[in-house]
Design a protein around this motif. Sequence first.
Motif, short mmCIF file in Angstrom:
data_model
loop_
_atom_site.label_atom_id
_atom_site.label_comp_id
_atom_site.label_asym_id
_atom_site.label_seq_id
_atom_site.Cartn_x
_atom_site.Cartn_y
_atom_site.Cartn_z
N TRP A 1 7.58 -3.30 -1.06
CA TRP A 1 6.39 -4.05 -1.49
C TRP A 1 6.77 -5.48 -1.85
O TRP A 1 6.02 -6.42 -1.54
CB TRP A 1 5.74 -3.39 -2.70
CG TRP A 1 4.82 -2.25 -2.35
CD1 TRP A 1 5.01 -0.94 -2.64
CD2 TRP A 1 3.58 -2.32 -1.65
NE1 TRP A 1 3.96 -0.19 -2.16
CE2 TRP A 1 3.07 -1.02 -1.54
CE3 TRP A 1 2.85 -3.37 -1.09
CZ2 TRP A 1 1.86 -0.73 -0.91
CZ3 TRP A 1 1.64 -3.08 -0.45
CH2 TRP A 1 1.17 -1.78 -0.37
N SER B 1 7.33 -7.61 1.18
CA SER B 1 6.18 -7.70 2.09
C SER B 1 5.41 -8.99 1.81
O SER B 1 5.62 -9.66 0.81
CB SER B 1 5.26 -6.49 1.90
OG SER B 1 4.52 -6.61 0.70
N ASP B 2 4.52 -9.30 2.70
CA ASP B 2 3.68 -10.49 2.54
C ASP B 2 2.42 -10.18 1.74
O ASP B 2 1.55 -11.04 1.60
CB ASP B 2 3.27 -11.05 3.91
CG ASP B 2 4.45 -11.68 4.63
OD1 ASP B 2 5.40 -12.12 3.95
OD2 ASP B 2 4.42 -11.72 5.88
N VAL B 3 2.32 -8.98 1.20
CA VAL B 3 1.13 -8.58 0.47
C VAL B 3 1.22 -9.11 -0.96
O VAL B 3 2.15 -8.78 -1.69
CB VAL B 3 0.98 -7.04 0.46
CG1 VAL B 3 -0.24 -6.62 -0.34
CG2 VAL B 3 0.94 -6.50 1.88
N ALA B 4 0.26 -9.93 -1.35
CA ALA B 4 0.25 -10.50 -2.71
C ALA B 4 -0.61 -9.66 -3.65
O ALA B 4 -0.27 -9.50 -4.81
CB ALA B 4 -0.25 -11.93 -2.68
#
Length: 160
Positions: free
Chosen positions: A117, A120-123
């Motif tokens: 996580w 990852s590019d997930v903010a």
Amino acid sequence: MTVEEQMGRITPYIARETIVSAVINGAIGALFFFIIFGSADHIAVGEWHYAVDFLPQSAAVALMACLVPGLIARRAQLTGRLGIRSGSPATIQWLLRAAFLSILSALMLGAAIAFLWLVSDVATLHWRHALGIKIIYGAALGAWVTWRVLRRMVGGAPLI
């Protein structure tokens, strides 16, 4: 009673306890999700937020998924309601060692998920998605730990 008959009777016991563990750990995961993250529309993934929460969740699920079903099975063995696989019921020391190893394994898995996580590019995640992931993770981990512990404790033992 043949081995096939014994396994046919013990497998539903293990399956039932595994399902109960999955449901309980999923529900507890949902409860703690709302306690920790509230009901915000979006949950921050990085730093010390959602991603890192997989570590304490992993440890708590592993502990409960090992000890509770293990202690229930041990009591059933001691009272004669459940057969014994290896001549004597599991000892408390065996259960504590199994819990320690379960927690250690779960922490490694939780750390790997947290790392994924974090890189990852997930903010942020919408709260529904974040909650769903936490519930599924807790349920799957709880089921896996319970299944492994009970298979080692009672696999092949007859139900009495």
